[in-house]
Design a protein around this motif. Sequence first.
Motif, mmCIF file in Angstrom:
data_model
loop_
_atom_site.group_PDB
_atom_site.id
_atom_site.type_symbol
_atom_site.label_atom_id
_atom_site.label_comp_id
_atom_site.label_asym_id
_atom_site.label_seq_id
_atom_site.Cartn_x
_atom_site.Cartn_y
_atom_site.Cartn_z
ATOM 1 N N GLU A 184 0.833 -1.207 0.000
ATOM 2 C CA GLU A 184 0.000 0.000 0.000
ATOM 3 C C GLU A 184 0.867 1.256 0.000
ATOM 4 N N THR A 185 1.947 1.232 0.783
ATOM 5 C CA THR A 185 2.812 2.405 0.901
ATOM 6 C C THR A 185 3.682 2.610 -0.332
ATOM 7 N N SER A 186 4.171 1.513 -0.915
ATOM 8 C CA SER A 186 5.110 1.612 -2.036
ATOM 9 C C SER A 186 4.435 1.729 -3.398
ATOM 10 N N GLY A 187 3.207 1.228 -3.473
ATOM 11 C CA GLY A 187 2.537 1.201 -4.774
ATOM 12 C C GLY A 187 2.832 -0.062 -5.561
ATOM 13 N N PHE A 188 3.642 -0.969 -4.989
ATOM 14 C CA PHE A 188 3.900 -2.248 -5.634
ATOM 15 C C PHE A 188 2.699 -3.163 -5.447
#
Length: 265
Positions: A8-12
């Motif tokens: 969620e934080t990285s966008g991966f």
Amino acid sequence: MSLAKACETSGFSVATLSLIENGIKPLDPLDIMILGRIYELPNDTWKREVRRAEYASNERASGESKQRLNAPEDVDKSYLEAVTLYALGTDMLPRFVHTPEYRISATTLGCPTYPGDSPASTAERHAGWIRRLASTKGSSMTVEVLVTEDAVRRVVGNPTITNAALVQLVHLSEIEHFKVQVIEREFCLDARLESSYMHLTFPHRQHDDVVYIERSGSGRYIEDPAVCQLVQQSFKALQRSALTPTLSVELIAEVASSLAFDLSR
């Protein structure tokens, strides 16, 4: 930090981060910068890794690197680390029980391979796998194999090569933690079995279960926990429909004997 939170934080995506964690997807410099920020790594740490990744990225782009990451090669290493291995072979014997000669012949029939799959390296890996499986010194590996009747009866290479592979399978069945069962042809037609696969489980927490699916000319991983669980449930259901281990070994030995007889004629 949970995998979901990191994604969620990285966008991966979950799949991308899982591939990175398991060393299947090469790290690009930008990936390292993002992950370094998320996991709050010291600047000198992630910068050092960026420099290493830049070199590797340039090597891959130039096409000069001989190293190639792909599923068939990686799975050969992974099943040496697994504690449990479930395998289903639909049209040929499962990859990890191939004799070196059987594997080389199987490549001409579309079995996934890779540049390092030379006769010498194939024989070395195979010997290491057999030694580990047959070791009486506290081997913790459990192997359960399902193979279709068509796969048992299929001649790969020539009768001599196929006979040797089947005889090896019979010998492996004598090992306490190795079990092989044959799914009769009639059931295969009803179940429409199409893909061979291996389901591996590992002893350490940082390595999730993985399913390796093999089709003609290609191999790929699935690491989604829900999919792995469904595959294991399906495997157990197929086991209940297969011949017993005793009858299965008798059938395999019978086919091996018929091949030896044909060769002598």
